[in-house]
Every structure is written in C-alpha cells, then in structure tokens.
Design an enzyme around this catalytic site. Sequence first.
Site, PDB file in Angstrom:
ATOM      1  N   CYS A 218      42.792  49.542 -58.919  1.00 32.44           N
ATOM      2  CA  CYS A 218      41.645  48.854 -58.903  1.00 32.44           C
ATOM      3  C   CYS A 218      41.874  47.510 -57.897  1.00 32.44           C
ATOM      4  O   CYS A 218      41.094  46.881 -57.411  1.00 32.44           O
ATOM      5  CB  CYS A 218      41.050  47.940 -60.200  1.00 32.44           C
TER       6      CYS A 218
ATOM      7  N   GLY B  52      46.402  26.863 -86.451  1.00 29.05           N
ATOM      8  CA  GLY B  52      47.827  27.119 -86.219  1.00 29.05           C
ATOM      9  C   GLY B  52      48.631  27.175 -87.453  1.00 29.05           C
ATOM     10  O   GLY B  52      49.947  27.399 -87.377  1.00 29.05           O
TER      11      GLY B  52
ATOM     12  N   CYS C 273      47.117  47.632 -63.697  1.00 28.80           N
ATOM     13  CA  CYS C 273      46.647  46.671 -64.552  1.00 28.80           C
ATOM     14  C   CYS C 273      47.129  47.021 -66.229  1.00 28.80           C
ATOM     15  O   CYS C 273      47.008  48.420 -66.675  1.00 28.80           O
ATOM     16  CB  CYS C 273      45.188  46.541 -64.753  1.00 28.80           C
TER      17      CYS C 273
ATOM     18  N   CYS D 271      40.369  47.435 -65.730  1.00 34.67           N
ATOM     19  CA  CYS D 271      40.902  48.017 -64.534  1.00 34.67           C
ATOM     20  C   CYS D 271      39.717  49.042 -64.217  1.00 34.67           C
ATOM     21  O   CYS D 271      39.321  49.236 -63.214  1.00 34.67           O
ATOM     22  CB  CYS D 271      42.105  48.845 -64.843  1.00 34.67           C
TER      23      CYS D 271
ATOM     24  N   CYS E 190      47.541  45.883 -58.499  1.00 33.71           N
ATOM     25  CA  CYS E 190      47.226  46.889 -58.992  1.00 33.71           C
ATOM     26  C   CYS E 190      46.822  48.036 -58.056  1.00 33.71           C
ATOM     27  O   CYS E 190      45.964  48.043 -57.268  1.00 33.71           O
ATOM     28  CB  CYS E 190      45.782  46.752 -60.048  1.00 33.71           C
TER      29      CYS E 190
END
Lengths: 294, 280
Positions: free
Chosen positions: B241, B29, B263, B269, B238
């Site tokens: 899908c 980080g 998606c 997807c 979606c």
Amino acid sequence: MANPSFTPSTATPGLDPGVHGPASPALEGLDPRVKPGGDEKLLWAEGLHLRFGPITALDDVAAELWPGEVLAIVGESGSGKTTLLNVLSGKLPPDAGAVWYRDPVGDAHDVHAMPAPALRALHRSDWGFVQQNPRDSLRMRVTAGGNVGERLMAAGSRHYGTIRDTAMDWLRQVEIEPSRIDDMPTTFSGGMLQRLQIARTLVTHPRLVFMDEPTGGLDVSVQARLLDLIRTLVARLGIAVVLVTHDIAAARLLAGRMMVMQGGRVVESGLTDQVLDDPQHPYTQLLVSSVLTA
Amino acid sequence: MTGYNFAYLDEQTKRMIRRTLLKAVAIPGHQIPFGSREMPLPFGWGTGGIQVTASILGPDDVLKVIDQGADDTTNAVSIRRFFARTAGVRTTTRTAEATVIQTRHRTPETPLREGQILVYQVPQPEPLSRLEHRRAETRQMHALAEYGLMHVKLYEDITRFGHVATSYDFPVMVNGRYLMAPSPIPAFDNPKLDRNPALQLFGAGREKRIYAVPPYTEVRSLEFDDHPFQPRRAPGTCALCGSQASYLDEVVIDDQGGRMFVCSDTDYCAERVALREAAE
C-alpha cells in the site's frame, strides 16, 4: 554532592566535619554533655523486649542516638546485636517497648506504629542499611552504576546523565575506579562489593545508617581500608550510624559511644574509650582482654 | 449452536468476569485477580482475551479478531470462528465496523472511536516480573507506587545499548499512578493507548489477572528526561500500500536474500490498496 535536588528533605544539620563528631573520638575524646550535631535525639528506644519462643533476644534494652553520632553495638554471636538493629530499623517489631525517630522537621515518630508506606519511604530516603553480605542488598545482574543509581531513581530522579554523573562521583568517593561503572558487581572483589554497597546506600545522603557487621568476611587489610573509608565518609557527611560489630577494634575506630550486649541485655554502655579502657562488667572485661594485639 | 451457553462461558462466570472488569475500569492500570477458567485452547493462545470477550459480547456486537495485526492468521481465524459459532455474532475484518476487537500483539492503525472495545491478550501482566520475582513484593511496590526499579532497567538498557532496547511490552504509567504492561504490542503502538476514545481491556488467562484503560485515560511510556521515549518502526515503505507511517513486518520472500516490508495491520493495508484502486 553532585545534585542537591536528590537530597531528601533532610538537610543534615551542618556538613562541616569540624562541627560534627570528631572522626576518631578515641583520639580527641568526647564530652558526653556536648552532643554532636544538635541537642535533640535522632533515634531512641525504651524498654525493648523480644522473645523467640524460649530464647530471650532482647531484655529491657534502651538506646539513644544523636545526629551525627556513631553508636557501636558489640557482643558475641547470639547476644542480640543484629536483632536489636532490626528492631531499631523497624524491620522486626518488639514484643514490648518502642522505638522513636525524629524527622528533619523535628516531629518524633514511633517507628513501629508508622504506616508501612511511611516506613519504606524512610528507608529509601532518610535511612540506609548496610548489610554484612553486600550480595544481599546489591542487584548482582545490574551494573555498578545502576546499583548506585537505584536509590536516586526511587527518589524520583529521571535524568540519565545526572544519575550517571552522581554514580560516577560516588564510585570515586568509595575508591572504585569510575571506569568500572558499567561492570557487573559479579566481577568485583569482596571489598569492592562492600564499598559499592556503601556508595549505593549513601548516594541519597541519609541522616541515619544502620550497619550490620560491615567489615565481616573481609580480610584484615581490606577491613582496615574499609573502616578508614567509612570513618571519613561518616564524619564528612555528618551521618548518624548504628554499627553492629563483634570487632572491638572497629568499634574503637568508628564509634563515639558503645553498648555491650550479652544474652539480650545491655551489660555496659558509655563512651567507647571509657568502656574499652576501663571496662566495669566482667563480660566486657573478658571481651576487651580477648582482643589480639599483633 | 446448542449445548453451549451464549458465547461459551456460563452466566455465573461471565458475571464474575464483568465484576472484575468494572473494578479494573474503576482503577485504571491496576491488575485485578479473577477466576480464570479453562478454555478450549491452550494457555498462551489468548485464554485471557477470549474470556473477556465472551463476557462482554452481546448479540448485536460485531467482532474483529487480530493476531500480530493480521485478520487471517491461525489464532485470529480460530477465535473469530469460535465466537461466530458459540455466540452467533457478526464478525468482520474492518476495524471501523467492529464494536469489539480482540487483539494479540498490535493496536490497530485505524484510530478507534468511542463505543468500541479493544481486548488485549496478555501473557505476563506484571511489568516488574523480570526485575522482581516475588509477587508479594511487586504487589507492595504497586501499592506504594515504588517504580524506581523499572527505571533501573531503562538505565541498564541505555548503558549497554545507548538507547532503551525494549521494543515490545514497553512499560507505561497509567493515569499517573499504576505501572502497566501494555501486553507485547510494539513500543510503536504505545502512543495509541494514550487518551484513546475506545475502552481497552487486558486479560491474562494463565496469570489470572484483568486490567483496563478506560477511554481518554493518560498512558505515558516510561522515559528519562534526557532519553525521551521513541517509538520505533522499520525504516521502510509497505510494498503493497506504500504506507510510510504504519508498523511494518519484514517478510522473507525467497532463498536469495529477497525480502519485503508490508503493513502488519492487514485491514489498514487492504483499505489503502482499495482506496488507491478506486482512485485509478
């Protein structure tokens, strides 16, 4: 004290105003042998020297402060008041001399020899700094509540509701309408800004607050209210204050002891009443006699 | 391809970036400065990510590049083709097949596994930049872990909007120590960063910073006790899908106000569509 867990490790010795320095020593008098809040010095400095090139800003200055005591540093512009405040608060290193601070546990620390993280932590928790211009310390794009809450969040508070309640409580204490908690500081008047800065500084219950001309730039009636507010808060919370001012009246109202500075030297120091009622040094006499009485 | 070193960057530059990467992985980080090079694409298009990818790419790697979750957008296609030409590596659109995935604005929906490397393109690596403009000051705040200011931002959001309105680039604490900008991925993706088995590298080309989240590192989104972090997604399904769990893009399909949700992760997807068709 809405939430005691925010109080930094610093149980300020006794919060009872009765035990602490009288709100107005001018009225009650003060025995120099009886130190308010304890017999151990909170902050003291010896042999401070500082030069800015050819200018002597501090010349062999010593100072001491007991817990719960208000010490005023007075003098004209350029006499080294603010420089002394910056040296005492660790912001500016002196050329010679040392500043010592006694933590709540009782250990003394050389402020200028402290590691930076420790000093910053001290400024966030045990100490506070009230600037002359509140815009220097406030975040002008953050709401009043956020400004007051910042020190709490820096101290680790992570509960929105509690932070908000504490902020609300503090706005009330500094006589700002709690309904203005979500307003931007830009919509506040000068006096309100200064009170907001005070709330923001005192919210973590510091033991020691440095104030640099807290009433500067305000009109006289606002000054009077602000001085009254500071006096009440300081007495109730038992906070020790180093107050820099050129306003003799402010010093008389707030401070138990005072130091008069001229050209980087302390020319006179003692109990406020003593110094103001019976000034010994010519410069002090001049200062006192030049105060206008309406 | 002749005239270029493998993966475009010269070996000295790659060494420099790899050293930076090692340091970044060692301090999760923490932003490490590096000597960012000019790349044949403008700043803001992924110069940081592309330099990191170039430095870690080997001949056996399989590269996938996504932009906003899609494999077929301009940025993704260009960068994929760039490395296909300069490194000759195999490329793919399948998340599971890839060993190195360079991404902009998304973390793939398909869970990653050990050995995979996710490279993020980062426009602004400093999470405190909008609150504190002085870089010297933010560096000190990182050094001393003084992150109260970031909570002031959350406080302001809740005060004004009733909830934390930051929907992307939502600040996270890495390994309980450093505050990190997860790059402009949706806050929805933040939980995927936490204890991810893959190595996650972040490159900011213009700002010249690299940072990293090693595998299985704790990544926590900032929150208040009484306002816990909530990943948000469009409430919808979606249209292709039928997923009700993935992050959705809203697509305007005509000028009559018609719109559909699909998606944002095209590979996820397509895979679901293929599975469904295979089942039928």
